[in-house]
Design an enzyme around this catalytic site. Sequence first.
Site, PDB file in Angstrom:
ATOM      1  N   HIS A  29      -9.559   1.375   4.963  1.00 34.43           N
ATOM      2  CA  HIS A  29      -8.263   1.606   5.605  1.00 34.43           C
ATOM      3  C   HIS A  29      -8.445   2.601   6.761  1.00 34.43           C
ATOM      4  O   HIS A  29      -9.238   3.532   6.659  1.00 34.43           O
ATOM      5  CB  HIS A  29      -7.247   2.140   4.587  1.00 34.43           C
ATOM      6  N   GLU A  79      -5.254  -4.545  10.769  1.00 32.36           N
ATOM      7  CA  GLU A  79      -4.209  -3.545  10.934  1.00 32.36           C
ATOM      8  C   GLU A  79      -4.450  -2.747  12.213  1.00 32.36           C
ATOM      9  O   GLU A  79      -5.259  -1.795  12.214  1.00 32.36           O
ATOM     10  CB  GLU A  79      -4.208  -2.577   9.748  1.00 32.36           C
ATOM     11  N   GLU A 116      -6.769   5.016   7.703  1.00 37.37           N
ATOM     12  CA  GLU A 116      -6.530   6.425   7.357  1.00 37.37           C
ATOM     13  C   GLU A 116      -7.755   7.029   6.670  1.00 37.37           C
ATOM     14  O   GLU A 116      -8.052   8.211   6.825  1.00 37.37           O
ATOM     15  CB  GLU A 116      -5.255   6.536   6.489  1.00 37.37           C
ATOM     16  N   SER A 164       3.541  -1.805  10.220  1.00 42.03           N
ATOM     17  CA  SER A 164       5.004  -1.857  10.377  1.00 42.03           C
ATOM     18  C   SER A 164       5.597  -3.223  10.040  1.00 42.03           C
ATOM     19  O   SER A 164       6.547  -3.667  10.679  1.00 42.03           O
ATOM     20  CB  SER A 164       5.406  -1.416  11.789  1.00 42.03           C
ATOM     21  N   GLY A 177       4.903   1.562   4.562  1.00 40.68           N
ATOM     22  CA  GLY A 177       6.220   2.189   4.373  1.00 40.68           C
ATOM     23  C   GLY A 177       7.242   1.285   3.697  1.00 40.68           C
ATOM     24  O   GLY A 177       7.956   1.721   2.782  1.00 40.68           O
ATOM     25  N   GLY A 213       2.660   2.636  10.590  1.00 37.94           N
ATOM     26  CA  GLY A 213       3.604   3.732  10.385  1.00 37.94           C
ATOM     27  C   GLY A 213       4.369   4.129  11.636  1.00 37.94           C
ATOM     28  O   GLY A 213       5.034   5.163  11.663  1.00 37.94           O
ATOM     29  N   ASN A 264       0.858  -1.181   0.000  1.00 38.49           N
ATOM     30  CA  ASN A 264       0.000   0.000   0.000  1.00 38.49           C
ATOM     31  C   ASN A 264       0.899   1.239   0.000  1.00 38.49           C
ATOM     32  O   ASN A 264       1.449   1.598   1.037  1.00 38.49           O
ATOM     33  CB  ASN A 264      -0.894  -0.041   1.253  1.00 38.49           C
ATOM     34  N   TRP A 265       1.018   1.846  -1.155  1.00 38.41           N
ATOM     35  CA  TRP A 265       1.959   2.976  -1.292  1.00 38.41           C
ATOM     36  C   TRP A 265       1.414   4.250  -0.660  1.00 38.41           C
ATOM     37  O   TRP A 265       2.137   5.241  -0.549  1.00 38.41           O
ATOM     38  CB  TRP A 265       2.276   3.236  -2.766  1.00 38.41           C
ATOM     39  N   LYS A 266       0.141   4.269  -0.351  1.00 38.59           N
ATOM     40  CA  LYS A 266      -0.499   5.477   0.188  1.00 38.59           C
ATOM     41  C   LYS A 266      -0.272   6.651  -0.782  1.00 38.59           C
ATOM     42  O   LYS A 266      -0.231   6.438  -1.987  1.00 38.59           O
ATOM     43  CB  LYS A 266       0.002   5.758   1.603  1.00 38.59           C
TER      44      LYS A 266
END
Length: 283
Positions: free
Chosen positions: A125, A197, A127, A243, A265, A203, A35-37
């Site tokens: 997600h 998650e 976020e 992470s 990440g 992160g 997941n590159w965000k």
Amino acid sequence: MAPLGRGRSVRGTEKGKNRVSKDKGTGRRTLVAGNWKMNLNHLEAIALVQKIAFDLKPAELETVEVVVIPPFTDLRSVQTLVDGDKLALGYGGQDLSPHGSGAHTGDISGPLLAKLGCSYVVVGHSERRADHHEDDAQVAAKAKAAYAAGITPILCVGEVEEIRAAGTHVEHVLGQLAGSLAGITAEQAATIVIAYEPVWAIGTGRTASAQDAQDMCAAVRGQLARLYGDEVAAGIRVLYGGSVKAANAGELFTMPDVDGGLVGGASLVAEEFVGIVRSGPPA
Ligand code: PGA
């Protein structure tokens, strides 16, 4: 090249005889999704996908399903590269509209993603739940929209730190899961991917222990069994995210109910991401 389908296994084949089972005997093919965000433009996307595909051997890409989830603006470039070079990599979107088309400025629909060859889309997600106040009902609507477009949702659930500290994380996550799956049929659920998650691990560099990840992924599977029956639940892949890196992926992925990882990440660095893929079952 074999299709990027779920649950492929070498068991029962000539090739698979006398070999360590590639799927811990579960029948579920390990999935590693990056997941590159909101990172990497389309040129950087091409460079990273080329590096990942070049580093991984065909046998590794057969054993582990590898998927990248770039920003929308990169998808056409990724599609062109994957199609042109016949790469055994999947890709998908980070979100989609619950609507199929229409006056929804700034949103991206399932059919638009499907036309770009996306096989997956992330829904729910943490976020998006936090930044855009998405609730379980909206996540369920997005999952339905994904199926309507022929795309497999990667549905995320997870608790914030306060809930874990209060000790109510299991019921919280199972509630989120049931709410986010409202209206999803057993037939649809059979192909879904769930990502557990914990928000406090995303992160932050703080990974859940392999045992904590296993315990929650097993609880998620139990909830899926209550909703859809044992057989469907046994076939659904449940990922851990938060992470994940090359140094901890091996321990996480050997847990019986952890079927791979949703990686943020560490998915932006080819060597790290490839290392995570190599932490899966041996090719
Ligand atoms: P992280 O993100 O690996 O950077 O913790 C995971 C995710 O949000 O999917």
